[in-house]
Design a protein around this motif. Structure first.
Motif, PDB file in Angstrom:
ATOM      1  N   TYR A 107       0.843  -1.221   0.000  1.00  0.00           N
ATOM      2  CA  TYR A 107       0.000   0.000   0.000  1.00  0.00           C
ATOM      3  C   TYR A 107       0.871   1.262   0.000  1.00  0.00           C
ATOM      4  O   TYR A 107       0.655   2.180  -0.785  1.00  0.00           O
ATOM      5  CB  TYR A 107      -0.905  -0.040   1.243  1.00  0.00           C
ATOM      6  CG  TYR A 107      -1.800   1.167   1.411  1.00  0.00           C
ATOM      7  CD1 TYR A 107      -2.979   1.299   0.694  1.00  0.00           C
ATOM      8  CD2 TYR A 107      -1.454   2.180   2.305  1.00  0.00           C
ATOM      9  CE1 TYR A 107      -3.794   2.417   0.852  1.00  0.00           C
ATOM     10  CE2 TYR A 107      -2.262   3.296   2.471  1.00  0.00           C
ATOM     11  CZ  TYR A 107      -3.430   3.403   1.746  1.00  0.00           C
ATOM     12  OH  TYR A 107      -4.233   4.513   1.904  1.00  0.00           O
ATOM     13  N   TYR A 157      -8.612  14.599   1.005  1.00  0.00           N
ATOM     14  CA  TYR A 157      -8.382  14.378  -0.417  1.00  0.00           C
ATOM     15  C   TYR A 157      -8.272  15.715  -1.149  1.00  0.00           C
ATOM     16  O   TYR A 157      -8.443  15.802  -2.357  1.00  0.00           O
ATOM     17  CB  TYR A 157      -9.482  13.509  -1.032  1.00  0.00           C
ATOM     18  CG  TYR A 157      -9.461  12.079  -0.527  1.00  0.00           C
ATOM     19  CD1 TYR A 157      -8.323  11.290  -0.634  1.00  0.00           C
ATOM     20  CD2 TYR A 157     -10.599  11.514   0.057  1.00  0.00           C
ATOM     21  CE1 TYR A 157      -8.308   9.977  -0.171  1.00  0.00           C
ATOM     22  CE2 TYR A 157     -10.596  10.201   0.518  1.00  0.00           C
ATOM     23  CZ  TYR A 157      -9.440   9.450   0.405  1.00  0.00           C
ATOM     24  OH  TYR A 157      -9.433   8.147   0.863  1.00  0.00           O
ATOM     25  N   GLU A 258      -1.222   1.614  11.567  1.00  0.00           N
ATOM     26  CA  GLU A 258      -1.947   0.835  10.551  1.00  0.00           C
ATOM     27  C   GLU A 258      -1.009  -0.151   9.848  1.00  0.00           C
ATOM     28  O   GLU A 258      -1.308  -1.332   9.744  1.00  0.00           O
ATOM     29  CB  GLU A 258      -2.595   1.776   9.523  1.00  0.00           C
ATOM     30  CG  GLU A 258      -3.338   1.022   8.408  1.00  0.00           C
ATOM     31  CD  GLU A 258      -4.003   1.920   7.380  1.00  0.00           C
ATOM     32  OE1 GLU A 258      -3.946   3.153   7.523  1.00  0.00           O
ATOM     33  OE2 GLU A 258      -4.595   1.375   6.421  1.00  0.00           O
ATOM     34  N   SER A 334      -7.889   1.822   0.436  1.00  0.00           N
ATOM     35  CA  SER A 334      -7.619   0.643   1.271  1.00  0.00           C
ATOM     36  C   SER A 334      -8.868  -0.176   1.590  1.00  0.00           C
ATOM     37  O   SER A 334      -8.763  -1.360   1.932  1.00  0.00           O
ATOM     38  CB  SER A 334      -6.956   1.077   2.578  1.00  0.00           C
ATOM     39  OG  SER A 334      -7.838   1.900   3.320  1.00  0.00           O
TER      40      SER A 334
HETATM   41  O1  NIG Z   1      -7.796   4.794   6.591  1.00  0.00           O
HETATM   42  N1  NIG Z   1      -4.529   5.050   5.763  1.00  0.00           N
HETATM   43  C1  NIG Z   1      -4.877   6.131   5.391  1.00  0.00           C
HETATM   44  N2  NIG Z   1      -6.073   6.494   4.961  1.00  0.00           N
HETATM   45  C2  NIG Z   1      -7.119   5.633   4.559  1.00  0.00           C
HETATM   46  C3  NIG Z   1      -6.988   5.167   3.156  1.00  0.00           C
HETATM   47  C4  NIG Z   1      -7.136   6.251   2.210  1.00  0.00           C
HETATM   48  C5  NIG Z   1      -6.963   5.817   0.790  1.00  0.00           C
HETATM   49  O2  NIG Z   1      -6.300   4.802   0.488  1.00  0.00           O
HETATM   50  O3  NIG Z   1      -7.517   6.559  -0.036  1.00  0.00           O
HETATM   51  C6  NIG Z   1      -7.297   4.509   5.533  1.00  0.00           C
HETATM   52  O4  NIG Z   1      -6.951   3.338   5.265  1.00  0.00           O
END
Ligand code: NIG
Ligand code: FE
Length: 427
Positions: A107, A157, A258, A334
């Motif tokens: 990712y 965003y 995460e 994600s």
């Molecule tokens: O909660 N990890 C960061 N932000 C989001 C994913 C945002 C994206 O991939 O657009 C999350 O997983």
């Protein structure tokens, strides 16, 4: 978009059961398993607020002529779900990325290459306000149909002044005009925008000096969040942003631990964040610190599932005496899903949570994670009448009928806003 009209008073009669937590704060540890269950139940709503809940036998005599009456015979009645972590206001989609990840590309590598979140930032920049409003409103409709009556939504965003403010304004307009209540979170620190590549400290300063004050001045966010992650924003940068936000009166959330174990849970406990979210890699110390400090640990099993990662240690978080919330993390990268049935199935089967813990995590504890436990999250007198009527006589069917949507009727502030009953006279 829904327009609201008509009476906000109704009576639900003969529910096979009414199942709810009680109280105005998150439930922790073993208390997450303690629900109140009333059989052959009744619930009376006046002007959008719950006025009476109890057994049919105890229901005071009422003039039913002026009331909308729902016979919930054979049905379980529960509080509306609170989805306390989403990114539902976005432009474009990233389907290819999903398959790149499944074939092994990490990712964060996609993000480093300028894809991932930055891809969505580009698509979001090309939207006008009306387009953003319309698509976000349709997404709320779909969430409402699955029993979600309150949604937290994040900016992040835009990554520039105008688009961050626009995302938050869209959420503000939706909370006024859509049936679903929206809690807006400022997530300017979601990624480092291309203009600031290699200068993340400068971007942090821009957030603190320029975007945050504008957000506060316009009163368009209740929370501030940061993606605290290796290669994104450091623990120190996260601390700087959230302390500034808290000094302005915003409440704090963190995208914590995460992908890498990074000290995000510990930081949430240190600064008094309302919640720390994701937590796939949260350390033992982080879990203990969150429990002690009363940080709501918000786990997002559909994201772990979609990223094919190990699940957050939700069982340990509860057993450590902490408060746990479950949320979708609905976003275009994600986790492109806001499915309550799938979320519940993963929480039960993969995270080993009990049906009662899951219900608590999706109602009262979700409400606590968005700072609304005093108003929503339980079916008690004085709370907003956000109610879900299920197709089956027990809330256990939420888990047992794996992956299936069993929501029959959704009531928001005392009005029926979703009704899937085939014959509207009966359930
Ligand atoms: O909660 N990890 C960061 N932000 C989001 C994913 C945002 C994206 O991939 O657009 C999350 O997983
Ligand atoms: Fe997220």
């Amino acid at each position: 978009m829904h327009t609201e009209s008509g009476s906000r008073s109704l009576l639900i009669k003969h529910a096979a059961e009414i199942v709810t937590n009680t109280g105005i704060a998150a439930k922790k540890g073993a208390d997450m398993n303690r629900l109140m269950r009333i059989t052959d139940g009744a619930l009376l709503v006046k002007d959008g607020i719950i006025d009476w809940v109890g057994a049919m036998d105890d229901l005071p005599a009422l003039d039913e002529k002026n009331l909308k009456v729902i016979d919930a015979n054979g049905c379980s009645v529960i509080p509306g779900f609170v989805d306390s972590h989403t990114h539902f206001v976005f432009g474009g989609y990233r389907p290819e990325e999903f398959f790149w990840r499944l074939s092994g590309t990490p990712y964060l590598e996609i993000l480093e290459r300028g894809g991932g979140i930055l891809n969505t930032v580009e698509a979001t920049h090309s939207m006008c306000y009306e387009e953003m409003l319309q698509i976000a409103s349709q997404r709320l409709d779909a969430m409402l149909a699955m029993g979600v009556t309150t949604v937290e939504g994040k900016s992040g965003y835009g990554l520039d002044l105008d688009t961050e403010l626009m995302q938050l304004k869209v959420m503000g307009e939706l909370t006024n005009n859509h049936v679903v209540d929206v809690v807006a979170t400022f997530l300017g620190a979601h990624a480092v925008p291309p203009d600031y590549h290699g200068r993340s400290d400068d971007y942090v300063e821009f957030i603190v000096q320029k975007i945050l004050p504008a957000v506060v001045e316009q009163g368009i966010a209740e929370f501030c969040d940061v993606f605290c992650e290796k290669g994104v924003f450091s623990v120190e940068q996260t601390r700087i942003i959230l302390k500034a936000a808290m000094a302005f009166g915003l409440k704090a959330k963190i995208h914590a631990d995460e992908i890498v174990s990074f000290g995000g849970a510990e930081l949430a406990a240190e600064i008094g964040a309302v919640s720390a979210d994701h937590l796939l890699q949260a350390s033992d110390q982080g879990i203990a610190a969150m429990a002690t400090q009363g940080v709501v640990a918000t786990v997002l099993p559909m994201t772990a599932f979609c990223l094919r990662e190990k699940y957050a240690r939700a069982r340990k978080m509860i057993d450590a005496g902490g408060a746990l919330a479950l949320a979708s993390d609905y976003n275009p990268g994600s986790c492109f899903s806001h499915s309550m049935p799938m979320l519940i199935a993963l929480a039960a089967i993969q995270m080993k949570l009990s049906p009662a813990e899951i219900l608590t995590a999706l109602t009262l504890n979700g409400a606590a994670a968005v700072g609304r436990a005093d108003r929503i999250g339980t079916l008690e007198c004085g709370k907003q009448a956000d109610v879900v009527i299920l197709k089956y006589p027990s809330y256990l069917f939420l888990t047992y009928h794996a992956g299936m949507d069993i929501v029959n009727t959704v009531i928001k502030k005392g009005q029926i806003v979703v009704d899937k009953r085939k014959n509207k006279g009966e359930i």
